[in-house]
Design a protein around this motif. Structure first.
Motif, PDB file in Angstrom:
ATOM      1  N   ASN A  51       0.818  -1.206   0.000  1.00  0.00           N
ATOM      2  CA  ASN A  51       0.000   0.000   0.000  1.00  0.00           C
ATOM      3  C   ASN A  51       0.866   1.276   0.000  1.00  0.00           C
ATOM      4  OD1 ASN A  51      -2.331   1.521   0.017  1.00  0.00           O
ATOM      5  ND2 ASN A  51      -2.358   1.651   2.266  1.00  0.00           N
ATOM      6  N   CYS A  52       1.727   1.343  -1.005  1.00  0.00           N
ATOM      7  CA  CYS A  52       2.659   2.480  -1.060  1.00  0.00           C
ATOM      8  C   CYS A  52       2.857   2.899  -2.508  1.00  0.00           C
ATOM      9  CB  CYS A  52       4.005   2.065  -0.458  1.00  0.00           C
ATOM     10  SG  CYS A  52       4.831   0.821  -1.436  1.00  0.00           S
ATOM     11  N   LYS A  53       3.641   3.926  -2.686  1.00  0.00           N
ATOM     12  CA  LYS A  53       3.967   4.394  -4.040  1.00  0.00           C
ATOM     13  C   LYS A  53       5.479   4.273  -4.201  1.00  0.00           C
ATOM     14  CE  LYS A  53       3.265   6.806  -7.798  1.00  0.00           C
ATOM     15  NZ  LYS A  53       3.273   5.690  -8.726  1.00  0.00           N
ATOM     16  N   VAL A  54       5.911   3.770  -5.365  1.00  0.00           N
ATOM     17  CA  VAL A  54       7.354   3.675  -5.626  1.00  0.00           C
ATOM     18  C   VAL A  54       7.699   4.653  -6.747  1.00  0.00           C
ATOM     19  CG1 VAL A  54       9.239   2.165  -6.389  1.00  0.00           C
ATOM     20  CG2 VAL A  54       7.404   1.233  -4.959  1.00  0.00           C
ATOM     21  N   ILE A  55       8.656   5.507  -6.472  1.00  0.00           N
ATOM     22  CA  ILE A  55       9.102   6.438  -7.522  1.00  0.00           C
ATOM     23  C   ILE A  55      10.541   6.069  -7.893  1.00  0.00           C
ATOM     24  CG2 ILE A  55       9.624   8.860  -8.069  1.00  0.00           C
ATOM     25  CD1 ILE A  55       7.298   9.628  -6.260  1.00  0.00           C
ATOM     26  N   ILE A  56      10.715   5.778  -9.181  1.00  0.00           N
ATOM     27  CA  ILE A  56      12.045   5.336  -9.627  1.00  0.00           C
ATOM     28  C   ILE A  56      12.696   6.387 -10.520  1.00  0.00           C
ATOM     29  CG2 ILE A  56      13.290   3.598 -11.005  1.00  0.00           C
ATOM     30  CD1 ILE A  56      11.326   1.515 -10.070  1.00  0.00           C
ATOM     31  N   ASP A  57      13.903   6.780 -10.161  1.00  0.00           N
ATOM     32  CA  ASP A  57      14.731   7.610 -11.040  1.00  0.00           C
ATOM     33  C   ASP A  57      15.888   6.729 -11.509  1.00  0.00           C
ATOM     34  OD1 ASP A  57      13.192   9.818 -10.568  1.00  0.00           O
ATOM     35  OD2 ASP A  57      14.490  10.625  -9.001  1.00  0.00           O
ATOM     36  N   THR A  58      16.414   7.038 -12.697  1.00  0.00           N
ATOM     37  CA  THR A  58      17.494   6.180 -13.193  1.00  0.00           C
ATOM     38  C   THR A  58      18.786   6.964 -13.423  1.00  0.00           C
ATOM     39  OG1 THR A  58      16.769   6.488 -15.481  1.00  0.00           O
ATOM     40  CG2 THR A  58      15.888   4.582 -14.332  1.00  0.00           C
ATOM     41  N   PHE A  59      19.888   6.207 -13.379  1.00  0.00           N
ATOM     42  CA  PHE A  59      21.208   6.786 -13.700  1.00  0.00           C
ATOM     43  C   PHE A  59      21.877   5.867 -14.707  1.00  0.00           C
ATOM     44  CE2 PHE A  59      21.651   4.253  -9.755  1.00  0.00           C
ATOM     45  CZ  PHE A  59      22.621   3.331 -10.126  1.00  0.00           C
ATOM     46  N   ASP A  60      22.940   6.371 -15.359  1.00  0.00           N
ATOM     47  CA  ASP A  60      23.612   5.495 -16.313  1.00  0.00           C
ATOM     48  C   ASP A  60      25.093   5.302 -16.008  1.00  0.00           C
ATOM     49  OD1 ASP A  60      24.883   7.704 -17.275  1.00  0.00           O
ATOM     50  OD2 ASP A  60      23.908   7.735 -19.231  1.00  0.00           O
ATOM     51  N   SER A  61      25.517   5.725 -14.806  1.00  0.00           N
ATOM     52  CA  SER A  61      26.882   5.364 -14.399  1.00  0.00           C
ATOM     53  C   SER A  61      26.967   5.402 -12.878  1.00  0.00           C
ATOM     54  CB  SER A  61      27.919   6.306 -15.011  1.00  0.00           C
ATOM     55  OG  SER A  61      27.916   7.551 -14.336  1.00  0.00           O
ATOM     56  N   GLU A  82      29.332   6.576 -11.192  1.00  0.00           N
ATOM     57  CA  GLU A  82      29.899   7.859 -10.743  1.00  0.00           C
ATOM     58  C   GLU A  82      28.814   8.910 -10.609  1.00  0.00           C
ATOM     59  OE1 GLU A  82      31.214   5.869 -13.190  1.00  0.00           O
ATOM     60  OE2 GLU A  82      32.762   5.139 -11.829  1.00  0.00           O
ATOM     61  N   MET A  83      27.837   8.871 -11.537  1.00  0.00           N
ATOM     62  CA  MET A  83      26.736   9.838 -11.486  1.00  0.00           C
ATOM     63  C   MET A  83      25.913   9.609 -10.207  1.00  0.00           C
ATOM     64  SD  MET A  83      23.875   9.938 -14.414  1.00  0.00           S
ATOM     65  CE  MET A  83      22.365  10.844 -14.288  1.00  0.00           C
ATOM     66  N   MET A  84      25.649   8.335  -9.921  1.00  0.00           N
ATOM     67  CA  MET A  84      24.870   7.999  -8.726  1.00  0.00           C
ATOM     68  C   MET A  84      25.646   8.398  -7.463  1.00  0.00           C
ATOM     69  SD  MET A  84      24.827   5.512  -6.197  1.00  0.00           S
ATOM     70  CE  MET A  84      26.046   4.457  -6.911  1.00  0.00           C
ATOM     71  N   TYR A  85      26.949   8.076  -7.453  1.00  0.00           N
ATOM     72  CA  TYR A  85      27.783   8.385  -6.286  1.00  0.00           C
ATOM     73  C   TYR A  85      27.749   9.887  -5.987  1.00  0.00           C
ATOM     74  CZ  TYR A  85      32.028   9.295  -3.610  1.00  0.00           C
ATOM     75  OH  TYR A  85      32.909   9.749  -2.659  1.00  0.00           O
ATOM     76  N   ALA A  86      27.930  10.698  -7.050  1.00  0.00           N
ATOM     77  CA  ALA A  86      27.996  12.157  -6.862  1.00  0.00           C
ATOM     78  C   ALA A  86      26.691  12.679  -6.263  1.00  0.00           C
ATOM     79  CB  ALA A  86      28.277  12.834  -8.197  1.00  0.00           C
ATOM     80  N   LYS A  87      25.583  12.123  -6.699  1.00  0.00           N
ATOM     81  CA  LYS A  87      24.289  12.605  -6.212  1.00  0.00           C
ATOM     82  C   LYS A  87      24.100  12.256  -4.728  1.00  0.00           C
ATOM     83  CE  LYS A  87      19.819  13.324  -8.236  1.00  0.00           C
ATOM     84  NZ  LYS A  87      19.071  13.116  -9.468  1.00  0.00           N
ATOM     85  N   ILE A  88      24.488  11.057  -4.363  1.00  0.00           N
ATOM     86  CA  ILE A  88      24.313  10.637  -2.960  1.00  0.00           C
ATOM     87  C   ILE A  88      25.316  11.377  -2.068  1.00  0.00           C
ATOM     88  CG2 ILE A  88      24.258   8.648  -1.351  1.00  0.00           C
ATOM     89  CD1 ILE A  88      22.035   8.620  -3.543  1.00  0.00           C
ATOM     90  N   LYS A  89      26.533  11.537  -2.582  1.00  0.00           N
ATOM     91  CA  LYS A  89      27.592  12.208  -1.802  1.00  0.00           C
ATOM     92  C   LYS A  89      27.182  13.654  -1.486  1.00  0.00           C
ATOM     93  CE  LYS A  89      31.841  12.088  -0.139  1.00  0.00           C
ATOM     94  NZ  LYS A  89      32.176  11.156   0.967  1.00  0.00           N
ATOM     95  N   ALA A  90      26.513  14.288  -2.431  1.00  0.00           N
ATOM     96  CA  ALA A  90      26.129  15.693  -2.226  1.00  0.00           C
ATOM     97  C   ALA A  90      25.138  15.819  -1.065  1.00  0.00           C
ATOM     98  CB  ALA A  90      25.515  16.241  -3.511  1.00  0.00           C
ATOM     99  N   GLY A  91      24.463  14.727  -0.716  1.00  0.00           N
ATOM    100  CA  GLY A  91      23.519  14.740   0.415  1.00  0.00           C
ATOM    101  C   GLY A  91      22.157  15.246  -0.010  1.00  0.00           C
ATOM    102  N   GLY A  92      21.143  14.899   0.797  1.00  0.00           N
ATOM    103  CA  GLY A  92      19.790  15.385   0.567  1.00  0.00           C
ATOM    104  C   GLY A  92      19.181  14.893  -0.733  1.00  0.00           C
ATOM    105  N   SER A  93      19.608  13.746  -1.219  1.00  0.00           N
ATOM    106  CA  SER A  93      19.085  13.246  -2.505  1.00  0.00           C
ATOM    107  C   SER A  93      17.632  12.816  -2.371  1.00  0.00           C
ATOM    108  CB  SER A  93      19.912  12.048  -2.976  1.00  0.00           C
ATOM    109  OG  SER A  93      19.675  10.943  -2.114  1.00  0.00           O
ATOM    110  N   GLY A  94      17.238  12.411  -1.177  1.00  0.00           N
ATOM    111  CA  GLY A  94      15.866  11.950  -0.952  1.00  0.00           C
ATOM    112  C   GLY A  94      15.659  10.490  -1.319  1.00  0.00           C
TER     113      GLY A  94
END
Ligand code: SPD
Length: 343
Positions: free
Chosen positions: A49-59, A61-73
């Protein structure tokens, strides 16, 4: 006072009428594209009983940078194992609560022992194992030699692409020169750089996403890509074939992991557990054409998938293949030559 109460009641009724009742929990997932069957996500949403929101990355390094910056949600991410290890060492991940992921029991023990970086699944859990391979148009190319060096062949000038992936591309350039995918030797890395610079003259581009459409439409005749993604294209285009270079392939597993600042870690655990249910895992294997390293799901594989080329890499090639490792401080050597290549 009566007036205020009736206004509040009217607003509540209007909200209920327009379907804005109590909010459902939302799970924010950040993962590779074309990797999960929409049906499996819908089933999860219904069951929890929830909603799943999926965003995608293609490397990675791109994912790492987003998480490292903090507050990605994001509540759940999907690094390859070597990147998960880097992130865990940098305290970017939550330890997994195993009591919430009983389906860890289905993950292939031999795979964990021989190929996993987080062998006890303490901070990451395998989703799918990925190889990088070559796909080519067999109508246009006859007798393709089984070597990574095909990317220097002028016959395919500007009709081929290689992955825009630091570890994958430097890895195959090391391999074709007879070195390890995980070499940290400066001279060997220089040699790999020279090979890539040669390839760069010949290929149309370094690319992580467009190569699938490119080879499907005939824009490219030869591409370096992720095994399951290419297998997805092969299902539609019988003129395409896979080639497994004799020097060996990269092996990397894309894992589930929970960022340290996740807001909904419980639901993230539930999601990764759900995706390892054998019936769900095989649904995702059919969708993505990758192997979920899930012993029970493998038993449910339909014949077609069992016989698919990406699931049947020749043993002699596998024997020469290597897991991409985290190289600690030596990762910097790769970043340096990658910057030089990109200049
Ligand atoms: N569409 C799914 C792509 C999976 C890519 N895995 C990346 C591995 C990097 N070494």
């Amino acid at each position: 006072m009566k007036k205020i109460i009736s206004i509040v009641l009217a607003c509540a009724c209007a909200l209920a009428f327009f379907g804005c009742g109590p909010k459902k929990p939302v799970l924010h997932v950040y993962m590779w594209s074309d990797y999960i069957s929409p049906e499996s996500v819908e089933c999860f949403e219904k069951e929890f009983n929830c909603k799943v929101i999926i965003d995608t990355f293609d490397s990675n390094e791109m994912m790492y940078a987003k998480i490292k910056a903090g507050g990605s949600g994001y509540d759940l991410i999907q690094p390859s194992s070597y990147m998960a290890k880097i992130m865990n060492d940098q305290k970017m991940l939550l330890p997994l609560d195993k009591s919430k992921i009983p389906n860890q029991k289905y993950i292939d023990k031999d795979f964990l022992k021989n190929n996993a970086l987080d062998k006890n699944m303490d901070y990451s859990m395998p989703y799918m194992v990925c190889y990088a391979v070559v796909a080519y148009d067999a109508d246009k190319i006859k007798n393709l030699p089984d070597t990574w060096n095909v990317f220097s062949n002028p016959e395919f000038k500007k009709r081929s692409t290689v992955l825009n992936d630091i570890r994958e591309l430097i890895g195959i350039a090391l391999k074709v020169n007879g070195f390890s995918f995980n070499s940290t030797n400066e001279a060997e890395l220089q040699k790999a750089k020279e090979t890539i610079l040669k390839w760069r003259e010949n290929v149309a581009k370094f690319d992580n996403e467009g190569y699938k459409t490119g080879i499907a439409t005939g824009e490219y005749v030869l591409v370096h890509g992720y095994s399951g993604d290419l297998a997805q294209v092969l299902l539609e285009k019988p003129n395409l074939k896979l080639m497994f270079p004799k020097e060996g392939l990269s092996i990397s597993c894309d894992d589930w992991a929970i960022p340290a600042d996740a807001k909904n870690a419980d639901l993230a655990h539930a999601f990764m557990n759900y995706m390892a249910e054998p019936e769900i895992a095989v649904q995702n294997m059919e969708f993505s054409q990758y192997d979920a390293v899930n012993t029970e799901a493998r038993k449910l594989m339909p014949e077609e998938l069992r016989n698919a080329p990406a699931m049947n890499i020749p043993q002699e090639v596998l024997n020469k293949s290597e897991v991409i490792m985290d190289l600690g401080a030596d990762n910097e050597k790769y970043n340096k030559i990658w910057d030089e290549i990109k200049m």
